[in-house]
Design a protein around this motif. Sequence first.
Motif, short mmCIF file in Angstrom:
data_model
loop_
_atom_site.label_atom_id
_atom_site.label_comp_id
_atom_site.label_asym_id
_atom_site.label_seq_id
_atom_site.Cartn_x
_atom_site.Cartn_y
_atom_site.Cartn_z
N GLY A 98 0.81 -1.21 0.00
CA GLY A 98 0.00 0.00 0.00
C GLY A 98 0.84 1.26 0.00
O GLY A 98 0.53 2.23 -0.71
N MET A 99 1.94 1.26 0.77
CA MET A 99 2.78 2.46 0.84
C MET A 99 3.58 2.66 -0.44
O MET A 99 3.90 3.80 -0.80
CB MET A 99 3.74 2.35 2.04
N SER A 100 3.92 1.57 -1.14
CA SER A 100 4.74 1.70 -2.34
C SER A 100 4.01 2.48 -3.44
O SER A 100 4.65 3.09 -4.30
CB SER A 100 5.15 0.32 -2.85
N VAL A 101 2.67 2.43 -3.41
CA VAL A 101 1.90 3.19 -4.42
C VAL A 101 2.21 4.67 -4.32
O VAL A 101 2.28 5.39 -5.34
CB VAL A 101 0.39 2.92 -4.24
N ASP A 102 2.43 5.14 -3.09
CA ASP A 102 2.65 6.57 -2.86
C ASP A 102 3.91 7.08 -3.53
O ASP A 102 3.98 8.25 -3.92
CB ASP A 102 2.73 6.83 -1.35
N PHE A 103 4.92 6.24 -3.65
CA PHE A 103 6.21 6.69 -4.16
C PHE A 103 6.29 6.63 -5.68
O PHE A 103 7.28 7.09 -6.26
CB PHE A 103 7.35 5.85 -3.57
N THR A 104 5.30 6.06 -6.33
CA THR A 104 5.36 5.90 -7.78
C THR A 104 4.26 6.65 -8.51
O THR A 104 4.50 7.22 -9.58
CB THR A 104 5.26 4.40 -8.14
N ALA A 105 3.06 6.67 -7.95
CA ALA A 105 1.92 7.27 -8.66
C ALA A 105 2.13 8.76 -8.88
O ALA A 105 1.82 9.28 -9.97
CB ALA A 105 0.63 7.03 -7.88
N HIS A 106 2.67 9.47 -7.87
CA HIS A 106 2.86 10.91 -8.01
C HIS A 106 3.84 11.23 -9.14
O HIS A 106 3.62 12.14 -9.94
CB HIS A 106 3.38 11.51 -6.70
N VAL A 107 4.94 10.47 -9.19
CA VAL A 107 5.94 10.72 -10.23
C VAL A 107 5.38 10.42 -11.61
O VAL A 107 5.52 11.21 -12.55
CB VAL A 107 7.20 9.86 -9.95
N SER A 108 4.72 9.27 -11.75
CA SER A 108 4.18 8.88 -13.06
C SER A 108 3.13 9.87 -13.53
O SER A 108 3.07 10.21 -14.72
CB SER A 108 3.57 7.48 -12.98
N TYR A 109 2.29 10.34 -12.61
CA TYR A 109 1.24 11.28 -13.01
C TYR A 109 1.83 12.60 -13.48
O TYR A 109 1.47 13.13 -14.55
CB TYR A 109 0.27 11.52 -11.85
N HIS A 110 2.76 13.17 -12.71
CA HIS A 110 3.28 14.48 -13.05
C HIS A 110 4.19 14.43 -14.27
O HIS A 110 4.27 15.42 -15.02
CB HIS A 110 4.04 15.08 -11.85
N TYR A 111 4.86 13.31 -14.49
CA TYR A 111 5.78 13.26 -15.62
C TYR A 111 5.03 13.26 -16.96
O TYR A 111 5.54 13.80 -17.96
CB TYR A 111 6.66 12.02 -15.53
N GLN A 112 3.83 12.71 -16.98
CA GLN A 112 3.11 12.65 -18.26
C GLN A 112 2.39 13.95 -18.61
O GLN A 112 1.84 14.07 -19.70
CB GLN A 112 2.13 11.48 -18.24
N LEU A 113 2.39 14.92 -17.67
CA LEU A 113 1.75 16.20 -17.97
C LEU A 113 2.53 16.95 -19.04
O LEU A 113 3.77 16.95 -19.04
CB LEU A 113 1.65 17.05 -16.70
N THR A 114 1.85 17.59 -19.91
CA THR A 114 2.51 18.32 -21.01
C THR A 114 2.46 19.84 -20.82
O THR A 114 2.93 20.57 -21.68
CB THR A 114 1.85 17.97 -22.36
N ASN A 115 1.87 20.29 -19.71
CA ASN A 115 1.87 21.72 -19.42
C ASN A 115 1.71 21.94 -17.93
O ASN A 115 1.32 21.03 -17.20
CB ASN A 115 0.78 22.45 -20.19
N ARG A 116 2.06 23.12 -17.52
CA ARG A 116 1.84 23.53 -16.14
C ARG A 116 1.10 24.86 -16.14
O ARG A 116 0.98 25.51 -17.18
CB ARG A 116 3.17 23.65 -15.39
#
Length: 865
Positions: free
Chosen positions: A727-745
Amino acid sequence: MMQMVLKDRIRDGYTPINAPSRYETDVIRQFWNSSGDPMMTLLIMLAKDGGSMHRKAHIDEAASVIRFFNSNFSVDFEGEKLVFDRMCEPYCGMTTAFDLFKTEYDNVYEKAIKGENFTIMAKLNFPVANLNGFEVHLERSMFGVRTRQPGVPLTHSDGVEKRITNMDHVEVIMMIFRGDKGTARLEKQMATWELAAYDFALQEYKNDLLDIMLVGTDVLDREMIRDGSRMMPFFAAGFGIMISFVSLCVLATALFYDEMDPGKLLIACVATLCPILAITSSYGIVSLLGCRINSFMLVMPFLIMGIGVDDAFLMTHSWQRMSRQGYGVPERLGMVYEEVGPSITITSLTNFLSFGIGAFTPTPEIQLFCLVTAIAMAVVFVLQLVLFGPILALACRFERKKNEHEWEHRAGWRKRVEEWFEKILTTYCRLIGHKAFTVGIVAATCVYWYFGIIGLMNIKTRLDAVKILPKDSPIQKPNHILTNIVWAEYHPVTILVNAPFDVEDHHQVARFFQMVNDFESLHHSKGPESSLIWLRDYADYCTRGEPIVDIFSMMLGEMRMTNTGKYDPVTTNMTVDKLDRFLASPFYKHWSSFLRQGVNVDGKRVIDQFWINVAYQNTSSWEIRIDLMEEWREIAARYKDLNASVWEPNGMFVDQMLSLKGVAVQTGILTLVCMAVVCAIFIPNPCSVLTASIAIASISLGVMGFLSWWSFDLDPVVMAAVLMSIGMSVDFTAHVSYHYQLTNRKEIRNGKVMKIPVVGQHQKLRHTLHSVGWPMIQAGVSTVFCILPLLFLKAYSTSVFVCTIFLVVSWGLLHGLIVLPSFLSCLPEFLTNANCYRTFLSTSSEKSCRYAGAPREDALPMQAK
């Protein structure tokens, strides 16, 4: 929470409801006409001086203690006195063999003291005593026995007990108190009696000759809960340290952004209040639902605090970064939810779904753990949105007014610190984005996977009570005796024949004894002489009738039997006509509890159901007992015509160990599937979904593999820790994967919210790590701080939790800050920018008037950047 019931079910709680042992237990219950598991309380007695227990004074005291607990010891329960011999049905008479031996022992001892001839009396031999033609098995009552070899002469210094028996030394006398837990009231009564007897033996029994110990499943459950309760003050201290760390981080960030005000204290308090409220609410909800709280569920606060505080760090970090951009409160809060809402939703929803589905697994204790964790996940997510978000908005009332350009004209240490951090971030992004570094990371990851896989393959499934129980627990000693003395010498299995049995059917009789031979031929078997098989005695009875009393011995005042020869049951012409007389005989009436009679479809009298016992030895290790159980079941399965089944008191524990690996793998796969589904909803980039799932699998592999390298076995405690780590491992990966695929800020420029394209792998890395890197480090460090006080509690469960959290935080940060960003940066941009929604749907945000267009980031002048 005031109505919480802390209780474990060690015996069957971790056994899947579809495990073979549950069917085997139902069969034995049917035979005994019982609806619940029997209480099995073991009374263990040793000599204080380390001498033999078959000395006259010691065996007298042992018999007195047995009588006391059987008939005289009472405990109050809801206004009535509980006495064991009134609750023992249908298992009364468990002490009969010892009582018969003790009676003959006293008679022979008296003859020996008087100098009379006792050699023609009963043969008080171990393991089977011959009491005037009547065999009594002693290996179920006496353990650690050293026998004298035939022909070895006795000396004058040898005690009387050695002269009248073949035993030189008896280490332990043990008695089993069994009772039916057929109803909830009976279960409470049995538990009350067992715990009261345990307390009496531990605190009140005083004797110069014996040490006595009682142990049973309710005692074991209470000791497990006691161990869990000991962690409460350390949990509280850990939470205090975490709260202090969170407050320090929030205030330090506020100081850096020149936003120090009383509102930041409010934010710091509520950041930790949300997960604490979720934890307490979940325990309360589960209690209101009528569920008990087991020691497994005491792991849940670590998971909720870790995820809840991480989400709070992300929201706070985003909120305070936007304070310098001139947002109004509604827009600012909306931008926070837009920026971090999807990533915290991914982590919360993934864990909620995986633990929610886990609540339907076939293992009762894991069901409870998954249920309370799923509820807590849902509550903490809702509280982050409806409590922590509004608190951020309320905290704005304490902020001083400033314009959006004020931060750009800052000077002094704040500017130097930010420039220093920007240089570090730029250098770091260039480093992890370099192809040579990526090659090194891939090589290091392969080495990491290699050791993780080797550790995972070598992890042993073992339930070691020595480790699980508190080191100072009073039942450590009886557990040692059971493991190294009792089970080393006598480990019986009950074999039930459930098909109608006709003693006149030679083929069926031959098939039965063929099965018996298979059981008695297994490795570790004690052989036919230690088996309890009523059909062998019945074959003797059908051939020669009752044992005949020797008239000459009666004239001398003795009772000796003749005509006690043994016959082959397979070749004996047995008939059912003599069965009633056989079971009524004083020499064989004890067999009446071994069988149930009935009539077959032809109206012929048959044996509906009966059971036998075959004994084994040298079974101290769980590996041997597991192998034996699997061999027993395989033999029983070969005799479908007899409808044979086996039952052994530790069968539930065996199935626990056989199922733990499967449950761990099932839970891991379930979490990965849930993660992929949820990510696919919130992350439109398939590549990010795939890499996040691989990262979760990699972190979980490292946690389990390195726990194995650190000599931890897969038991219920480690299982709870592994579920928490997934359960805790999800926290360390989902945030990075989500933000990396964004194409704008998004930023405010000239009073308008503008979308600024994020182009190139380097900018993607900068944007991702700038958004989630520091909050991820803060969350990892705060989680480690939370467990630091547990280092001072010398207990197995705490060592498991500390090691697991240390591993999941370490591997999680390495994957989230190094491995995953490095791997994503080496992928082609068309893969990381692919958007399934944009391909198949027209997203509203693309057309929304909320955002004004903006030039590409690389086209902006340096001042605008």
